[in-house]
Design an enzyme around this catalytic site. Structure first.
Site, mmCIF file in Angstrom:
data_model
loop_
_atom_site.group_PDB
_atom_site.id
_atom_site.type_symbol
_atom_site.label_atom_id
_atom_site.label_comp_id
_atom_site.label_asym_id
_atom_site.label_seq_id
_atom_site.Cartn_x
_atom_site.Cartn_y
_atom_site.Cartn_z
ATOM 1 N N GLU A 140 3.659 41.893 -110.194
ATOM 2 C CA GLU A 140 4.122 40.559 -109.803
ATOM 3 C C GLU A 140 4.172 40.421 -108.287
ATOM 4 O O GLU A 140 3.787 39.388 -107.722
ATOM 5 C CB GLU A 140 5.494 40.280 -110.413
ATOM 6 N N SER A 289 10.299 42.573 -122.721
ATOM 7 C CA SER A 289 8.987 42.938 -123.264
ATOM 8 C C SER A 289 9.089 43.898 -124.446
ATOM 9 O O SER A 289 8.085 44.448 -124.889
ATOM 10 C CB SER A 289 8.125 43.564 -122.163
#
Length: 335
Positions: A140, A289
């Site tokens: 990210e 996740s």
């Protein structure tokens, strides 16, 4: 014997993760129906080993860290499909995909895309960007910094437990013009540590611009808040998460800070019986996740050990959904 299990709520998959995984499954099945080559994902679609292994096994998906592997793989480039992971990618990665003639599906979380947009906007206005992150190598951070690398400094989080010498300490940051500085953040950080870091930067740069929309995503904050509610009630806190999950590791660190006895596991079989000696109340959460069935396998493990186990689950599930991404042909056209 564990008598009470406190299940954090919310936990597990966030809307961005659901969108990304479904995008990969849908693309893989569409390619199979068309007789085209298997789908490839650039980087892990989300940071969870079980998710990646299931997509490989069930959908025939490949994962790469270098798009050049695809370009050199032979066959018709027009039938090659690459999915960008939920963490986002830099403009340079998009350019390479286009030059290789790849069809792309952008499964970047919309909240990450928002940060990318802010980076481009403020760089275009001549601001220097202080991007708060937990590692310069997190996907990210790489993607966001890639929007304006010459205008961005990656700043470490106060209290960061990772050792990344490339991160700049908030007290050591230097900028070209202290009147034109903006702070952006990785979306999966500790809420408390990030707020402290922003305040330290604001002390150094009084004219620091902080975008009105919080860059830390709702799912990160909600999961950390759930840990805060449970921690005072338990003697042991289990966090189901891969070590590569930034948001999962922040949950683990928060649980350790508040409870004083936290363990990170990837599945029920990782639980060491020694951890449970003298423990009657256990807290349980999972990264954004982490598949829910891995959490339920932990619940089942405690139920097998104690048929009278009390499971306490309070809070609210999130009611958020993101639109499925579209295929883009080389050059940006839709397929």
């Amino acid at each position: 014997m564990v008598e009470t299990l406190y299940l954090a709520k919310p936990r597990g998959f966030c809307a961005g993760v659901v969108m990304a995984i479904e995008a990969v499954r849908s693309a893989a099945r569409e390619n199979a129906e068309r007789g085209e080559r298997p789908v490839t994902v650039y980087h892990s679609i989300v940071h969870n080993r079980t998710v990646v292994e299931r997509l490989q096994r069930e959908e025939g998906v490949d994962f790469v860290e270098d798009l050049g592997v695809m370009a050199a793989d032979g066959g018709s480039a027009a039938s090659d499909t690459v999915v960008f992971s939920a963490h986002g990618v830099s403009p340079e990665v998009r350019r390479r995909a286009d030059e290789a003639g790849l069809t792309t599906i952008d499964a970047t979380c919309p909240l990450v895309t928002k940060v990318h947009s802010e980076a481009k906007k403020y760089a275009g206005r001549g601001y220097h960007i202080l991007l708060i992150g937990d590692s310069t190598q997190h996907q990210e951070v790489l993607g966001t910094r890639g929007e304006a690398p010459e205008h961005t400094t990656v700043v470490g989080v106060l209290g960061n437990r990772k050792h990344d010498p490339a991160l700049v300490h908030p007290d050591a940051v230097e900028v070209p013009d202290p009147r034109k500085v903006v702070v952006l953040t990785q979306t999966t950080l500790s809420v408390d540590d990030t707020q402290r870091t922003v305040e330290r930067l604001r002390q150094r740069f009084p004219e620091l611009v902080v975008p009105p929309a919080d860059d830390l995503c709702y799912a990160t904050k909600n999961r950390q808040d759930a840990v805060r509610r449970i921690a005072p009630e338990v003697e042991l806190f289990l966090v189901v998460s891969s070590a590569t999950s930034s948001n999962g590791m922040r949950l683990y660190e928060l649980a350790q800070e508040l409870c004083g006895n936290a363990r990170r596991i990837e599945a029920a079989e990782d639980i060491d019986p020694v951890w449970l000696e003298g423990v009657r109340r256990v807290g349980l959460t999972s990264a954004a996740s982490t598949p829910e069935d891995l959490v339920q396998s932990v619940v089942d493990r405690f139920r097998r050990a104690n048929a009278a186990l009390e499971v306490v689950e309070e809070g609210e599930w999130e009611d958020v959904a993101f639109r499925a991404p579209k295929r883009s042909a080389p050059g940006g056209g839709r397929r």
